[in-house]
Design an enzyme around this catalytic site. Structure first.
Site, PDB file in Angstrom:
ATOM      1  NE  ARG A  30       0.379   1.230   3.357  1.00  0.00           N
ATOM      2  CZ  ARG A  30       1.390   2.024   3.619  1.00  0.00           C
ATOM      3  NH1 ARG A  30       2.624   1.515   3.702  1.00  0.00           N
ATOM      4  NH2 ARG A  30       1.249   3.317   3.818  1.00  0.00           N
ATOM      5  N   GLY A  31       0.269   2.395  -0.121  1.00  0.00           N
ATOM      6  CA  GLY A  31       1.047   3.617  -0.300  1.00  0.00           C
ATOM      7  C   GLY A  31       1.049   3.951  -1.784  1.00  0.00           C
ATOM      8  CB  ALA A  32      -0.011   6.991  -3.607  1.00  0.00           C
ATOM      9  NE  ARG A  72      -6.537   0.366  -1.670  1.00  0.00           N
ATOM     10  CZ  ARG A  72      -5.968   0.903  -0.593  1.00  0.00           C
ATOM     11  NH1 ARG A  72      -4.653   0.806  -0.425  1.00  0.00           N
ATOM     12  NH2 ARG A  72      -6.691   1.546   0.297  1.00  0.00           N
ATOM     13  CD  GLN A 132      -2.860   2.046   7.052  1.00  0.00           C
ATOM     14  OE1 GLN A 132      -3.411   2.481   8.064  1.00  0.00           O
ATOM     15  NE2 GLN A 132      -3.521   1.798   5.944  1.00  0.00           N
ATOM     16  CG  ASP A 168      -3.481   7.702  -1.034  1.00  0.00           C
ATOM     17  OD1 ASP A 168      -3.404   8.195   0.103  1.00  0.00           O
ATOM     18  OD2 ASP A 168      -3.038   6.576  -1.317  1.00  0.00           O
ATOM     19  CG  ASN A 211      -2.905  11.145   2.920  1.00  0.00           C
ATOM     20  OD1 ASN A 211      -2.327  10.320   2.224  1.00  0.00           O
ATOM     21  ND2 ASN A 211      -2.530  11.408   4.157  1.00  0.00           N
ATOM     22  CE  LYS A 212      -5.075   4.864   4.390  1.00  0.00           C
ATOM     23  NZ  LYS A 212      -6.016   3.973   3.632  1.00  0.00           N
TER      24      LYS A 212
END
Lengths: 348, 348
Positions: free
Chosen positions: B47-49, B90, B197, B238, B248-249
């Site tokens: 995960r993570g853009a 995603r 996370q 993101d 973002n998250k």
């Protein structure tokens, strides 16, 4: 009536539902002395400002029953010592101190001859505190109804239901009353990290009441507000300073800031026993720091790496400027709170 | 160099650290086809853009290797199909689409004769994307250093370290560079519910880098800000719309609102591949809803009552007005973002 109860006095024993095991198991623990009750408060077998106020009252009652004092003077001394033990168990909610002081002041005003009479009076006053709390919550709910529209999508933080009180609830009591009065309420339940009182306790209570809800991560409140999905916020309180600054479960302040940014009303609900007129502002409210393990472990499972450091303030202060109104059993206080709270508490 | 890596291409196989098992176990998973990579992205093995952008590139490389096409036309068709599978995995991070389009456009510009040449070119471009990401992060960190004072207490949300990228990190890359350049940094790590996370990955990375930190509940950020303990906020992204609105998250928006209320600078750090100039504003960014079980269960343990409903948006939008600056590998964009982002992205 719910088919569970938070706390009861049963023949010289204090019975509490073990809130650490909810919603997975409904079980009760019995306590027979003041040390047990203080431990139960500290370990959060019981939590919620009004509930721990009632627990402190029953803790004193246990101290009265267990005391081996043969003179009223010695019993008084034992009670004072017990009161100190109880007040030390958690620092932020003022209800502990309030309940202990109420009982000690009540018995202080009378000249006692018989130790048994004094004992009986302590028990009687502890029972009165508990009985009044249930009534007070229903009264608060009546006032609270005034601010709930026919259709209301409400964010709620932590747990403020029957479990946080002797019965009915504070903020959740208002939501419950709205539902029982035919209003169309839907609750966004902040899960309320780290102890997850929202996901564990509030979701469980709402389920049993048949009130529709959804659990959300605490960080998601702003997202739902921005989507236009939230009409109101309702939270409880652990201590309200004379200027209206309010200590409540950690995360309340972030929620209030998000509500303020979106122009969403933010209501605090709590009995006047939670108002501490002695304190000029929230700056003076002591904030409890709880163990790091409440952050780094969840339900006995480690989440952070071994050796991880964590900081765990259990409460935060929401400044009065972000609070639309404070709903008590004596009416609704609006800004300026210095005046309105003093009037409701009968000192103005 | 860290002694772990996020993602690597090894002889026709894509190897990824399994981020779902961190910090408890360091183990790697190998993927041999595009469906496996798409599944790994969806299930958050990775995960993570920036990291999922690199994964998408390697996913296409696997599709090229595995394709049974004997003509360039058929291989092209297989790659397009693979690209669609990857982009569907995603929806929010634009880096997936960016990486797929970059590779497809690259090969589209040439007339190919040999299938093997085309295959080799796809692999080469995927490797280039990954190699560039590591360089880009170091470049961003250099720019980011400009805004970090000698002593900085920083709140960080989610994970944006090596694990969120091919190497080094975005927002955490800036923090790391500050530490490596002798600045006195301390990190307040938002645990970042629901997937944690922060508590799981960021704490782990900071531990290994020797950077002092403490994990906090997401709801506690306002408390620490009000205590005067926070100097800066750093988050990743993101997708950034052309006006600077940033996905973002989940929880980022609440953090930004709290920072804004306290006058604390709020920095977004991300490569220009995360900027989506096609979108006029954050309103158009698709927000992924993930399973309710991510809220109601933690690490395989149920926390909410059976049957509890939960809502789980994985991202939120922070409007540009709450963002002090956006730090990219091409420089620092400041408001008005419409202009500064277009200039940095080379379209103005």
């Amino acid at each position: 009536m719910s088919d569970y109860f938070t706390i009861r006095w049963i023949d010289g024993c204090v019975r509490m539902i073990d809130q650490r095991r909810l919603p997975h198991e409904v079980c009760y623990l019995d306590f027979y002395d003041v040390a047990g009750v203080a431990g139960a408060i500290r370990d959060m077998v019981i939590r919620g400002a009004p509930a721990i106020g009632a627990a402190a009252g029953f803790g004193l009652a246990l101290a009265a029953v267990k005391s081996e004092a043969v003179t009223c003077h010695d019993l008084w001394s034992d009670l004072q010592h017990a009161g100190e033990t109880l007040m030390r168990s958690r620092p932020t909610a003022v209800n502990l101190t309030w309940a202990v002081n109420r009982i000690l002041q009540k018995i202080h005003r009378t000249t006692w001859v018989e130790v048994s009479e004094l004992r009986a009076e302590v028990i009687k006053e502890a029972l009165a505190i508990a009985a009044e709390d249930a009534q007070i919550n229903r009264q608060m709910a009546k006032y609270g109804l005034e601010v709930v529209p026919q259709k209301a999508r409400i964010i709620h933080h932590c747990n403020t239901g029957s479990l946080a009180t002797v019965d009915y609830g504070t903020a959740l009591g208002v939501i419950r009353a709205a539902h029982e009065n035919g209003r169309n309420v839907f609750v966004y339940v902040d899960e309320t990290r780290p102890r997850l009182q929202g996901a564990r306790l509030t979701a469980w209570e709402l389920q049993q009441l048949g009130i529709p809800y959804t659990v959300i991560a605490d960080g998601a409140s702003g997202y739902f507000m921005r989507q236009g999905k939230i009409d109101l916020c309702f939270v409880g309180c652990d201590r309200v300073a004379s200027n209206g600054d309010t200590a409540n479960k950690i995360g309340t302040y972030n929620l209030a800031l998000a509500a303020y940014a979106h122009g969403i009303p933010f209501y605090v609900v709590g009995p006047t026993s939670t108002v501490d007129l002695q304190l000029p502002s929230g700056e003076e409210i002591p904030i409890e720091n709880r163990p790091a393990s409440e952050i780094t472990w969840v339900e006995g499972v480690r989440i952070a790496p071994a050796g991880a450091d964590a900081s765990n303030p259990a409460f935060d202060i929401t400044p009065a400027q972000f609070i639309t109104a404070i709903i008590t059993e004596k009416g609704i206080a609006v800004p300026p709170y210095q005046e309105s709270l003093a009037r409701l508490c009968g000192v103005l």
